[in-house]
Scaffold this motif. Structure first.
Motif, PDB file in Angstrom:
ATOM      1  N   HIS A 183      -8.083  11.701 -12.302  1.00  0.00           N
ATOM      2  CA  HIS A 183      -8.175  12.168 -10.917  1.00  0.00           C
ATOM      3  C   HIS A 183      -8.159  13.685 -10.792  1.00  0.00           C
ATOM      4  O   HIS A 183      -8.469  14.216  -9.732  1.00  0.00           O
ATOM      5  CB  HIS A 183      -7.015  11.614 -10.078  1.00  0.00           C
ATOM      6  CG  HIS A 183      -6.926  10.131 -10.071  1.00  0.00           C
ATOM      7  ND1 HIS A 183      -7.979   9.305  -9.749  1.00  0.00           N
ATOM      8  CD2 HIS A 183      -5.889   9.306 -10.350  1.00  0.00           C
ATOM      9  CE1 HIS A 183      -7.606   8.056  -9.830  1.00  0.00           C
ATOM     10  NE2 HIS A 183      -6.339   8.024 -10.201  1.00  0.00           N
ATOM     11  N   LEU A 232      -3.925  12.805  -2.899  1.00  0.00           N
ATOM     12  CA  LEU A 232      -4.549  11.724  -2.131  1.00  0.00           C
ATOM     13  C   LEU A 232      -5.144  10.670  -3.061  1.00  0.00           C
ATOM     14  O   LEU A 232      -5.028   9.470  -2.801  1.00  0.00           O
ATOM     15  CB  LEU A 232      -5.622  12.296  -1.204  1.00  0.00           C
ATOM     16  CG  LEU A 232      -6.124  11.389  -0.106  1.00  0.00           C
ATOM     17  CD1 LEU A 232      -4.983  10.967   0.801  1.00  0.00           C
ATOM     18  CD2 LEU A 232      -7.195  12.096   0.705  1.00  0.00           C
ATOM     19  N   ALA A 233      -5.737  11.095  -4.159  1.00  0.00           N
ATOM     20  CA  ALA A 233      -6.278  10.136  -5.126  1.00  0.00           C
ATOM     21  C   ALA A 233      -5.163   9.335  -5.787  1.00  0.00           C
ATOM     22  O   ALA A 233      -5.305   8.134  -6.021  1.00  0.00           O
ATOM     23  CB  ALA A 233      -7.094  10.868  -6.194  1.00  0.00           C
ATOM     24  N   CYS A 234      -4.027   9.981  -6.055  1.00  0.00           N
ATOM     25  CA  CYS A 234      -2.878   9.254  -6.617  1.00  0.00           C
ATOM     26  C   CYS A 234      -2.328   8.244  -5.613  1.00  0.00           C
ATOM     27  O   CYS A 234      -1.872   7.171  -5.984  1.00  0.00           O
ATOM     28  CB  CYS A 234      -1.768  10.222  -7.019  1.00  0.00           C
ATOM     29  SG  CYS A 234      -2.130  11.161  -8.506  1.00  0.00           S
ATOM     30  N   TYR A 235      -2.363   8.584  -4.331  1.00  0.00           N
ATOM     31  CA  TYR A 235      -1.853   7.672  -3.303  1.00  0.00           C
ATOM     32  C   TYR A 235      -2.805   6.495  -3.088  1.00  0.00           C
ATOM     33  O   TYR A 235      -2.379   5.359  -2.991  1.00  0.00           O
ATOM     34  CB  TYR A 235      -1.645   8.426  -1.991  1.00  0.00           C
ATOM     35  CG  TYR A 235      -1.019   7.574  -0.919  1.00  0.00           C
ATOM     36  CD1 TYR A 235       0.352   7.394  -0.882  1.00  0.00           C
ATOM     37  CD2 TYR A 235      -1.789   6.944   0.050  1.00  0.00           C
ATOM     38  CE1 TYR A 235       0.945   6.603   0.081  1.00  0.00           C
ATOM     39  CE2 TYR A 235      -1.221   6.153   1.019  1.00  0.00           C
ATOM     40  CZ  TYR A 235       0.150   5.994   1.038  1.00  0.00           C
ATOM     41  OH  TYR A 235       0.734   5.210   1.996  1.00  0.00           O
ATOM     42  N   ARG A 236      -4.095   6.787  -3.032  1.00  0.00           N
ATOM     43  CA  ARG A 236      -5.070   5.726  -2.738  1.00  0.00           C
ATOM     44  C   ARG A 236      -5.370   4.837  -3.941  1.00  0.00           C
ATOM     45  O   ARG A 236      -5.632   3.659  -3.781  1.00  0.00           O
ATOM     46  CB  ARG A 236      -6.369   6.348  -2.229  1.00  0.00           C
ATOM     47  CG  ARG A 236      -6.230   6.892  -0.839  1.00  0.00           C
ATOM     48  CD  ARG A 236      -7.546   7.372  -0.323  1.00  0.00           C
ATOM     49  NE  ARG A 236      -7.389   7.863   1.046  1.00  0.00           N
ATOM     50  CZ  ARG A 236      -8.223   8.701   1.611  1.00  0.00           C
ATOM     51  NH1 ARG A 236      -9.278   9.143   0.944  1.00  0.00           N
ATOM     52  NH2 ARG A 236      -8.011   9.099   2.841  1.00  0.00           N
ATOM     53  N   ASN A 237      -5.369   5.403  -5.126  1.00  0.00           N
ATOM     54  CA  ASN A 237      -5.651   4.616  -6.326  1.00  0.00           C
ATOM     55  C   ASN A 237      -4.338   4.003  -6.797  1.00  0.00           C
ATOM     56  O   ASN A 237      -3.418   4.698  -7.172  1.00  0.00           O
ATOM     57  CB  ASN A 237      -6.239   5.507  -7.411  1.00  0.00           C
ATOM     58  CG  ASN A 237      -6.651   4.706  -8.619  1.00  0.00           C
ATOM     59  OD1 ASN A 237      -6.452   3.505  -8.685  1.00  0.00           O
ATOM     60  ND2 ASN A 237      -7.230   5.384  -9.588  1.00  0.00           N
ATOM     61  N   THR A 238      -4.251   2.688  -6.807  1.00  0.00           N
ATOM     62  CA  THR A 238      -2.990   2.027  -7.113  1.00  0.00           C
ATOM     63  C   THR A 238      -2.766   1.831  -8.611  1.00  0.00           C
ATOM     64  O   THR A 238      -1.891   1.087  -9.000  1.00  0.00           O
ATOM     65  CB  THR A 238      -2.931   0.666  -6.402  1.00  0.00           C
ATOM     66  OG1 THR A 238      -4.052  -0.115  -6.826  1.00  0.00           O
ATOM     67  CG2 THR A 238      -2.938   0.825  -4.909  1.00  0.00           C
ATOM     68  N   GLY A 252       0.819  -1.213   0.000  1.00  0.00           N
ATOM     69  CA  GLY A 252       0.000   0.000   0.000  1.00  0.00           C
ATOM     70  C   GLY A 252       0.844   1.250   0.000  1.00  0.00           C
ATOM     71  O   GLY A 252       0.553   2.216  -0.721  1.00  0.00           O
ATOM     72  N   GLY A 300       1.329   3.341  -3.437  1.00  0.00           N
ATOM     73  CA  GLY A 300       0.725   4.653  -3.243  1.00  0.00           C
ATOM     74  C   GLY A 300       1.717   5.780  -3.462  1.00  0.00           C
ATOM     75  O   GLY A 300       1.405   6.790  -4.082  1.00  0.00           O
ATOM     76  N   ASP A 308      -6.379  16.895  -2.868  1.00  0.00           N
ATOM     77  CA  ASP A 308      -7.279  15.810  -3.274  1.00  0.00           C
ATOM     78  C   ASP A 308      -6.669  14.971  -4.396  1.00  0.00           C
ATOM     79  O   ASP A 308      -6.803  13.748  -4.410  1.00  0.00           O
ATOM     80  CB  ASP A 308      -8.625  16.366  -3.739  1.00  0.00           C
ATOM     81  CG  ASP A 308      -9.412  17.002  -2.606  1.00  0.00           C
ATOM     82  OD1 ASP A 308      -9.145  16.649  -1.437  1.00  0.00           O
ATOM     83  OD2 ASP A 308     -10.278  17.845  -2.905  1.00  0.00           O
ATOM     84  N   SER A 326      -3.163   9.128 -14.524  1.00  0.00           N
ATOM     85  CA  SER A 326      -3.799   9.874 -13.432  1.00  0.00           C
ATOM     86  C   SER A 326      -4.655  11.027 -13.923  1.00  0.00           C
ATOM     87  O   SER A 326      -5.155  11.809 -13.106  1.00  0.00           O
ATOM     88  CB  SER A 326      -2.735  10.411 -12.473  1.00  0.00           C
ATOM     89  OG  SER A 326      -1.997  11.439 -13.082  1.00  0.00           O
TER      90      SER A 326
END
Length: 165
Positions: A104, A115-121, A45, A49, A112, A101
């Motif tokens: 996003h 965070l979307a780049c980190y959470r979406n793998t 993760g 991430g 935001d 990306s």
């Protein structure tokens, strides 16, 4: 006589460093593959991430580097050429990150988006490349940023091939 001891100590340190790099990189690669259970999922993760899907390549390069250091493999290329290839790799990953990306960025603030780049793998560069991609994508849109990144990659690749032509 002290030179021999020093040489043996340096060889031992080199081997230890190479083995350490190889073990840590192998742990990261196995975590990326999901082979280490709960701890592996947590490491996966973070790695995917932060570094994106390129973390697979980074961990494999780390294993190869660790083995090369442990066995004392010397580089045959000059440092500028190695840095050129590394820069080409980074530009290529940046172009892939902009492409993966771009969904996003729609209506997202800087935080935001990161965070979307980190959470979406499913991003190529993760949050690390998102730091530079967001401002460029906001200024010249996603298509423009992808065009600039691809053009930079092609120009840099062309310049690298020029001496061999």
């Amino acid at each position: 006589m002290t030179d021999t001891r020093q040489a043996k100590a340096n060889k031992g340190n080199r081997i230890a460093l190479g083995v350490l790099i190889a073990i840590v990189s192998l742990f990261c690669f196995l975590s990326d593959l999901g082979a280490l259970g709960g701890v592996g999922r947590m490491v996966y993760g973070f790695l995917v991430g932060f570094f994106g899907l390129a973390s697979y390549a980074y961990s494999l390069m780390g294993v190869i580097l660790g083995v090369a250091i442990a066995f004392g493999v010397r580089r045959k290329r000059r440092v500028p050429f190695i840095l050129y290839l590394f820069g080409l790799l980074l530009i290529g990953i940046f172009a892939l990150h902009v492409y993966t990306s771009s969904g996003h960025i729609v209506g997202a603030s800087y935080g935001d988006y990161l965070l979307a780049c980190y959470r979406n793998t499913n991003t190529a560069g993760g949050m690390l490349f998102g730091v530079a991609a967001y401002p460029l994508m906001k200024v010249i849109t996603s298509v423009g940023a992808l065009s600039v990144a691809c053009a930079a990659f092609l120009i840099m690749a062309g310049l690298g091939l020029l001496p061999s032509i």
